[in-house]
Write an enzyme that holds these catalytic residues in place. Structure first.
Site, PDB file in Angstrom:
ATOM      1  N   CYS A 116      23.587  29.871  39.178  1.00 21.46           N
ATOM      2  CA  CYS A 116      23.442  31.235  39.723  1.00 21.46           C
ATOM      3  C   CYS A 116      22.043  31.804  39.527  1.00 21.46           C
ATOM      4  O   CYS A 116      21.699  32.827  40.114  1.00 21.46           O
ATOM      5  CB  CYS A 116      24.485  32.150  39.099  1.00 21.46           C
ATOM      6  SG  CYS A 116      26.151  31.646  39.559  1.00 21.46           S
ATOM      7  N   HIS A 256      22.291  39.423  40.129  1.00 22.33           N
ATOM      8  CA  HIS A 256      23.241  38.401  40.574  1.00 22.33           C
ATOM      9  C   HIS A 256      24.628  39.029  40.611  1.00 22.33           C
ATOM     10  O   HIS A 256      25.000  39.807  39.730  1.00 22.33           O
ATOM     11  CB  HIS A 256      23.210  37.213  39.615  1.00 22.33           C
ATOM     12  CG  HIS A 256      24.297  36.221  39.870  1.00 22.33           C
ATOM     13  ND1 HIS A 256      24.507  35.658  41.112  1.00 22.33           N
ATOM     14  CD2 HIS A 256      25.257  35.703  39.039  1.00 22.33           C
ATOM     15  CE1 HIS A 256      25.549  34.849  41.036  1.00 22.33           C
ATOM     16  NE2 HIS A 256      26.021  34.849  39.798  1.00 22.33           N
ATOM     17  N   ASN A 286      31.019  35.914  44.514  1.00 19.47           N
ATOM     18  CA  ASN A 286      29.882  35.244  43.896  1.00 19.47           C
ATOM     19  C   ASN A 286      29.474  34.061  44.778  1.00 19.47           C
ATOM     20  O   ASN A 286      30.187  33.056  44.836  1.00 19.47           O
ATOM     21  CB  ASN A 286      30.293  34.771  42.496  1.00 19.47           C
ATOM     22  CG  ASN A 286      29.154  34.115  41.743  1.00 19.47           C
ATOM     23  OD1 ASN A 286      28.102  33.821  42.314  1.00 19.47           O
ATOM     24  ND2 ASN A 286      29.364  33.881  40.453  1.00 19.47           N
TER      25      ASN A 286
HETATM   26  O1  UT7 Z   1      27.953  33.504  38.099  1.00 14.92           O
HETATM   27  C1  UT7 Z   1      27.864  32.610  37.057  1.00 14.92           C
HETATM   28  C2  UT7 Z   1      28.295  33.172  35.780  1.00 14.92           C
HETATM   29  N1  UT7 Z   1      29.686  33.531  35.790  1.00 14.92           N
HETATM   30  C3  UT7 Z   1      30.037  34.726  35.384  1.00 14.92           C
HETATM   31  O2  UT7 Z   1      29.202  35.531  35.052  1.00 14.92           O
HETATM   32  C4  UT7 Z   1      31.506  35.023  35.237  1.00 14.92           C
HETATM   33  C5  UT7 Z   1      31.787  35.547  33.861  1.00 14.92           C
HETATM   34  N2  UT7 Z   1      33.189  35.783  33.574  1.00 14.92           N
HETATM   35  C6  UT7 Z   1      33.913  36.750  34.210  1.00 14.92           C
HETATM   36  O3  UT7 Z   1      33.441  37.398  35.112  1.00 14.92           O
HETATM   37  C7  UT7 Z   1      35.296  37.050  33.683  1.00 14.92           C
HETATM   38  O4  UT7 Z   1      35.495  36.387  32.462  1.00 14.92           O
HETATM   39  C8  UT7 Z   1      36.429  36.661  34.681  1.00 14.92           C
HETATM   40  C9  UT7 Z   1      36.400  37.596  35.885  1.00 14.92           C
HETATM   41  C10 UT7 Z   1      36.276  35.229  35.118  1.00 14.92           C
HETATM   42  C11 UT7 Z   1      37.787  36.849  33.988  1.00 14.92           C
HETATM   43  O5  UT7 Z   1      37.918  38.188  33.518  1.00 14.92           O
HETATM   44  P1  UT7 Z   1      38.429  38.479  32.047  1.00 14.92           P
HETATM   45  O6  UT7 Z   1      38.486  39.932  31.902  1.00 14.92           O
HETATM   46  O7  UT7 Z   1      37.516  37.717  31.113  1.00 14.92           O
HETATM   47  O8  UT7 Z   1      39.879  37.901  32.074  1.00 14.92           O
HETATM   48  P2  UT7 Z   1      40.505  36.763  31.141  1.00 14.92           P
HETATM   49  O9  UT7 Z   1      39.966  35.429  31.502  1.00 14.92           O
HETATM   50  O10 UT7 Z   1      40.438  37.192  29.727  1.00 14.92           O
HETATM   51  O11 UT7 Z   1      42.020  36.861  31.586  1.00 14.92           O
HETATM   52  C12 UT7 Z   1      42.813  38.013  31.282  1.00 14.92           C
HETATM   53  C13 UT7 Z   1      44.206  37.745  31.798  1.00 14.92           C
HETATM   54  C14 UT7 Z   1      44.788  36.398  31.362  1.00 14.92           C
HETATM   55  O12 UT7 Z   1      46.155  36.549  31.147  1.00 14.92           O
HETATM   56  P3  UT7 Z   1      46.733  36.715  29.658  1.00 14.92           P
HETATM   57  O13 UT7 Z   1      46.328  35.480  28.926  1.00 14.92           O
HETATM   58  O14 UT7 Z   1      46.115  37.953  29.102  1.00 14.92           O
HETATM   59  O15 UT7 Z   1      48.215  36.824  29.890  1.00 14.92           O
HETATM   60  C15 UT7 Z   1      44.563  35.516  32.561  1.00 14.92           C
HETATM   61  O16 UT7 Z   1      45.499  34.450  32.616  1.00 14.92           O
HETATM   62  O17 UT7 Z   1      44.197  37.712  33.237  1.00 14.92           O
HETATM   63  C16 UT7 Z   1      44.788  36.485  33.687  1.00 14.92           C
HETATM   64  N3  UT7 Z   1      44.130  36.085  34.931  1.00 14.92           N
HETATM   65  C17 UT7 Z   1      44.505  36.536  36.123  1.00 14.92           C
HETATM   66  N4  UT7 Z   1      45.495  37.373  36.507  1.00 14.92           N
HETATM   67  C18 UT7 Z   1      45.608  37.639  37.822  1.00 14.92           C
HETATM   68  C19 UT7 Z   1      43.061  35.275  35.081  1.00 14.92           C
HETATM   69  N5  UT7 Z   1      42.749  35.174  36.386  1.00 14.92           N
HETATM   70  C20 UT7 Z   1      43.620  35.950  37.051  1.00 14.92           C
HETATM   71  C21 UT7 Z   1      43.801  36.269  38.414  1.00 14.92           C
HETATM   72  N6  UT7 Z   1      44.802  37.107  38.747  1.00 14.92           N
HETATM   73  N7  UT7 Z   1      43.004  35.761  39.369  1.00 14.92           N
END
Ligand code: UT7
Length: 337
Positions: A116, A256, A286
């Site tokens: 990215c 980004h 993204n």
């Molecule tokens: O561009 C290159 C660099 N990349 C980035 O900068 C991305 C960085 N990371 C992020 O933007 C975030 O970590 C994400 C958007 C990928 C995820 O957000 P988060 O707030 O960190 O969520 P999480 O991974 O902690 O997940 C929270 C909950 C989980 O459920 P439990 O374990 O709390 O029951 C996930 O299983 O949300 C669940 N979850 C979803 N629920 C509905 C994960 N993906 C989804 C989804 N829909 N698509």
């Protein structure tokens, strides 16, 4: 090397496929919903390129658009640098293929991979050929067909990414405009959190790598999020500080587009209000190397010559960085004065 020659943007263009994949569409494919995606990421929809068409198609459209905007022929381009993690194939390079498709027959070129952060790495690389006097016109394009490496059964990644390409021409400027400073960083110890393991020299494609889904993007979101928030904010602040810039001096932050919450944290650290931040993540998601130039393209008509822009990115590797540039095109026309 002359000290008073800068590399300045003399044309900007972006291209995205027409097919839209909405949050509602994705909620029929995996266990997700519009509310989760919008509140956690800021994304509403993304664009998807047709199957059987590669990144080079989008890059070639950008090269043609840049030429039309600058009023030159593709044969007048000296160098094409393509930032991408989704080349058409391991070789030949996407720069090589796209230059042929666009008719840039006098240009040499290469692909550059910094996930990215790819566009920033490529832009600063291209700038060196201008500053040194080696070349007159360098084309820098960020393009990614993320849909080609996304697993549409994995809800943690498939909601995040989309397809697009966008880029700029860099040419010499002696009026103090263009790229003023760049800070680029790389730390491979982050490689276990965001990667695609299959298809390279360690794990070339086999039935087993396909069965293990190694040809898809993998991301451990939380540590990437944490590193992105800290590093993107820090490097953006650092480039301001070392150049004596205050928030008032900066017209636009061009971040980004990975996650609205990362963008907000970066703007907050810089003391910049949301009105001065380019944000189009809701429309494209993204698009990896294409996010920053796509913002520049979409905002180009409202930018004024001389305005200070901070471009900032964080990506797989980890890689990250910031570039300070003074905008070099006239307002409204998007043309050189
Ligand atoms: O561009 C290159 C660099 N990349 C980035 O900068 C991305 C960085 N990371 C992020 O933007 C975030 O970590 C994400 C958007 C990928 C995820 O957000 P988060 O707030 O960190 O969520 P999480 O991974 O902690 O997940 C929270 C909950 C989980 O459920 P439990 O374990 O709390 O029951 C996930 O299983 O949300 C669940 N979850 C979803 N629920 C509905 C994960 N993906 C989804 C989804 N829909 N698509």
């Amino acid at each position: 090397m002359s000290q008073n020659i800068n590399a300045a943007i003399t044309a900007v263009h972006g291209w995205a496929p027409e097919t839209v994949l909405s949050n509602a569409d994705l909620s029929k494919m995996v266990d997700t919903n519009d509310e989760w995606i919008r509140t956690r990421t800021g994304i509403s929809e993304r664009r998807i390129l047709d199957k059987g068409v590669g990144t080079s198609h989008m890059v070639a459209e950008v090269i043609k658009g840049l030429c039309a905007s600058r009023g030159i022929e593709p044969t007048e381009i000296d160098l094409v640098i393509v930032a991408t993690v989704t080349p058409d194939m391991p070789f030949p390079s996407t720069a090589n293929i796209a230059s042929d498709l666009a008719g840039a027959s006098n240009a040499w070129g290469f692909d550059l991979e910094a996930a990215c952060s790819g566009f920033l790495f490529a832009m600063n690389t291209g700038a060196q050929f201008i500053k040194s006097g080696a070349h007159k016109r360098v084309c820098v394009v960020g393009g990614d067909k993320m849909s080609s490496i996304v697993d549409y059964t994995d809800r943690t990644t498939c909601v995040l990414f989309g397809d697009a390409a966008a880029g700029v021409f860099l040419e010499a400027d002696t009026d103090g405009l263009g790229i003023q400073d760049a800070i680029l960083r790389s730390d491979g110890s982050g490689r276990d959190y965001l990667y695609m393991k299959g298809g390279g020299s360690v794990n070339p494609a086999t039935a087993e790598t396909v069965a293990k889904k190694m040809h898809y993007i993998y991301q451990d979101g939380k540590p990437v999020f944490k590193a992105a928030v800290t590093s993107m904010a820090d490097v953006s602040y650092e480039i301001m500080e070392r150049n004596g810039l205050t928030a008032d001096d900066i017209s636009w932050l061009v971040p980004h587009q990975a996650n609205m919450r990362i963008i907000d944290a970066t703007a907050r650290r810089m003391g910049i209000t949301t009105e001065k931040v380019m944000i189009n993540i809701e429309k494209y998601g993204n698009t990896t190397a294409a996010t920053i130039p796509m913002c520049l393209y979409e905002w180009s008509k409202s930018l004024s010559r001389g305005e200070n822009l901070i471009l900032s990115a964080f990506g797989g590797g980890f890689t990250w960085g910031a570039i300070w540039l003074k905008w070099s095109l006239e307002k409204s026309s998007g043309q050189l004065s």
